[in-house]
Design a protein around this motif. Structure first.
Motif, PDB file in Angstrom:
ATOM      1  N   THR A  96       8.168  19.215   0.826  1.00 46.89           N
ATOM      2  CA  THR A  96       7.169  18.178   0.528  1.00 46.89           C
ATOM      3  C   THR A  96       7.466  17.515  -0.805  1.00 46.89           C
ATOM      4  O   THR A  96       7.350  16.292  -0.956  1.00 46.89           O
ATOM      5  N   SER A  97       7.873  18.335  -1.780  1.00 47.89           N
ATOM      6  CA  SER A  97       8.201  17.814  -3.105  1.00 47.89           C
ATOM      7  C   SER A  97       9.389  16.855  -3.064  1.00 47.89           C
ATOM      8  O   SER A  97       9.388  15.813  -3.718  1.00 47.89           O
ATOM      9  N   VAL A  98      10.406  17.220  -2.290  1.00 43.83           N
ATOM     10  CA  VAL A  98      11.584  16.351  -2.155  1.00 43.83           C
ATOM     11  C   VAL A  98      11.192  15.010  -1.541  1.00 43.83           C
ATOM     12  O   VAL A  98      11.625  13.946  -2.006  1.00 43.83           O
ATOM     13  N   ILE A  99      10.345  15.055  -0.499  1.00 42.91           N
ATOM     14  CA  ILE A  99       9.894  13.814   0.152  1.00 42.91           C
ATOM     15  C   ILE A  99       9.126  12.946  -0.844  1.00 42.91           C
ATOM     16  O   ILE A  99       9.350  11.728  -0.941  1.00 42.91           O
ATOM     17  N   ILE A 100       8.226  13.572  -1.600  1.00 45.94           N
ATOM     18  CA  ILE A 100       7.445  12.842  -2.596  1.00 45.94           C
ATOM     19  C   ILE A 100       8.361  12.279  -3.678  1.00 45.94           C
ATOM     20  O   ILE A 100       8.193  11.134  -4.118  1.00 45.94           O
ATOM     21  N   GLY A 101       9.344  13.073  -4.103  1.00 40.50           N
ATOM     22  CA  GLY A 101      10.260  12.630  -5.149  1.00 40.50           C
ATOM     23  C   GLY A 101      11.084  11.423  -4.734  1.00 40.50           C
ATOM     24  O   GLY A 101      11.196  10.443  -5.481  1.00 40.50           O
ATOM     25  N   ILE A 102      11.644  11.477  -3.522  1.00 42.21           N
ATOM     26  CA  ILE A 102      12.451  10.352  -3.034  1.00 42.21           C
ATOM     27  C   ILE A 102      11.583   9.114  -2.835  1.00 42.21           C
ATOM     28  O   ILE A 102      11.982   7.989  -3.166  1.00 42.21           O
ATOM     29  N   ALA A 103      10.375   9.317  -2.298  1.00 44.76           N
ATOM     30  CA  ALA A 103       9.449   8.195  -2.114  1.00 44.76           C
ATOM     31  C   ALA A 103       9.060   7.592  -3.464  1.00 44.76           C
ATOM     32  O   ALA A 103       8.905   6.364  -3.591  1.00 44.76           O
ATOM     33  N   SER A 104       8.925   8.435  -4.483  1.00 47.14           N
ATOM     34  CA  SER A 104       8.579   7.953  -5.828  1.00 47.14           C
ATOM     35  C   SER A 104       9.712   7.121  -6.409  1.00 47.14           C
ATOM     36  O   SER A 104       9.472   6.101  -7.068  1.00 47.14           O
ATOM     37  N   VAL A 105      10.946   7.548  -6.170  1.00 46.26           N
ATOM     38  CA  VAL A 105      12.105   6.787  -6.656  1.00 46.26           C
ATOM     39  C   VAL A 105      12.149   5.416  -5.993  1.00 46.26           C
ATOM     40  O   VAL A 105      12.310   4.388  -6.671  1.00 46.26           O
ATOM     41  N   ALA A 106      11.995   5.392  -4.673  1.00 50.74           N
ATOM     42  CA  ALA A 106      12.012   4.111  -3.946  1.00 50.74           C
ATOM     43  C   ALA A 106      10.873   3.215  -4.400  1.00 50.74           C
ATOM     44  O   ALA A 106      11.081   2.020  -4.684  1.00 50.74           O
ATOM     45  N   SER A 107       9.672   3.775  -4.498  1.00 51.57           N
ATOM     46  CA  SER A 107       8.507   2.983  -4.932  1.00 51.57           C
ATOM     47  C   SER A 107       8.688   2.485  -6.352  1.00 51.57           C
ATOM     48  O   SER A 107       8.370   1.327  -6.661  1.00 51.57           O
ATOM     49  N   GLY A 108       9.218   3.356  -7.214  1.00 48.37           N
ATOM     50  CA  GLY A 108       9.424   2.963  -8.609  1.00 48.37           C
ATOM     51  C   GLY A 108      10.407   1.820  -8.742  1.00 48.37           C
ATOM     52  O   GLY A 108      10.201   0.889  -9.531  1.00 48.37           O
TER      53      GLY A 108
END
Length: 276
Positions: free
Chosen positions: A224-236
């Motif tokens: 879950t953390s990896v998914i959130i992290g990658i999504a945060s990078v894309a969103s950022g």
């Protein structure tokens, strides 16, 4: 849809996305252990603690990994020395070394000709300047972090919840703890080019802390953390492209904001269930 895809039509944005995603993977995996063990303060201090090593490596033109490793070893040794030689807790040693190592790093950087640019690059990274060689390093770091977490899963897990039990089971908690700190240092150094040493903490703590609010089992937390992290990078990267803000800073802030949103929703849900 074009609003989301337009930023990634540029080659340097694609490299930034790939580099940031790899940094998020390694940060999320090792960050899960950091959050579970309650090592956030030590992790933050260690992020600042490697700055003089990186700065000295840049100043004397040798490998930044070696410089960071030396600085991390000095900091961890200093914390242990304060703990052994005084009645103070680890927090005192961490606080002292936190300030001292950060100040020493700035002193080293101030000796370089490009002082302002040097300190900005170390502290905040250069997301849009990620090169193919940086991606290769990040991929290697992510691979080593995942592999070590798999091989040492049981020692890390037991140590996270009960250090005494880890010793009784013959899991060598001191060696396990040293391995964990080494992975934290490796992740920090590997990520500093993309998000900087200070902002790497956002990707190391934000996604795992958010995941901990949503799931309970450690493997599920990591995924879950990896998914959130990658999504945060894309969103950022998308937000920074359209809002003309710092890419690395925006990537680091997104998971922190997401954590407070999830926390608020979780608390509201729990209150609703209690009153139902």
């Amino acid at each position: 849809m074009e609003w989301f895809t337009e930023p990634f039509e540029l080659a340097f944005q694609q490299r930034a996305m790939l580099g940031g995603a790899l940094a998020a993977v390694s940060g999320s995996v090792i960050g899960t252990w950091v959050v579970i063990r309650g090592m956030s303060f030590l992790g933050d201090a260690l992020i600042h603690g490697v700055i003089p090593g990186i700065a000295l490596a840049i100043l004397l033109e040798f490998n930044v990994f070696i410089g960071a490793a030396i600085a991390a070893a000095v900091m961890i040794g200093g914390i242990n020395l304060v703990h052994r030689q005084t009645v103070f807790s680890d927090d005192t040693g961490i606080g002292l070394l936190f300030v001292g190592m950060l100040g020493l790093g700035v002193i080293f950087i101030s000796r370089t000709a490009s002082y302002q640019g040097g300190i900005a690059a170390i502290l905040f990274g250069d997301t849009l300047g990620v090169k193919s060689s940086d991606i290769q390093v990040l991929a290697l770091v992510a691979f080593l972090v995942i592999l070590t977490s798999l091989l040492l899963y049981r020692p890390f897990l037991v140590l996270s919840f009960n250090e005494t039990k880890a010793g009784l089971l013959g899991l060598r908690p001191s060696i396990t703890n040293a391995s964990l700190l080494a992975l934290v240092t490796l992740t920090i150094v590997g990520s500093y080019q993309t998000v900087g040493t200070m902002l790497a903490f956002g990707l190391m703590v934000g996604p795992p802390a958010t995941a901990a609010l949503l799931v309970r089992r450690v493997p599920a937390m990591m995924v879950t953390s990896v998914i959130i992290g990658i999504a945060s990078v894309a969103s950022g990267l998308i937000i920074s492209y359209h809002a003309d803000t710092s890419g690395s800073a925006t990537m680091a802030v997104v998971p922190v904001v997401l954590f407070f949103i999830v926390m608020a929703i979780t608390n509201l849900r729990e209150r609703a269930l209690q009153t139902a």
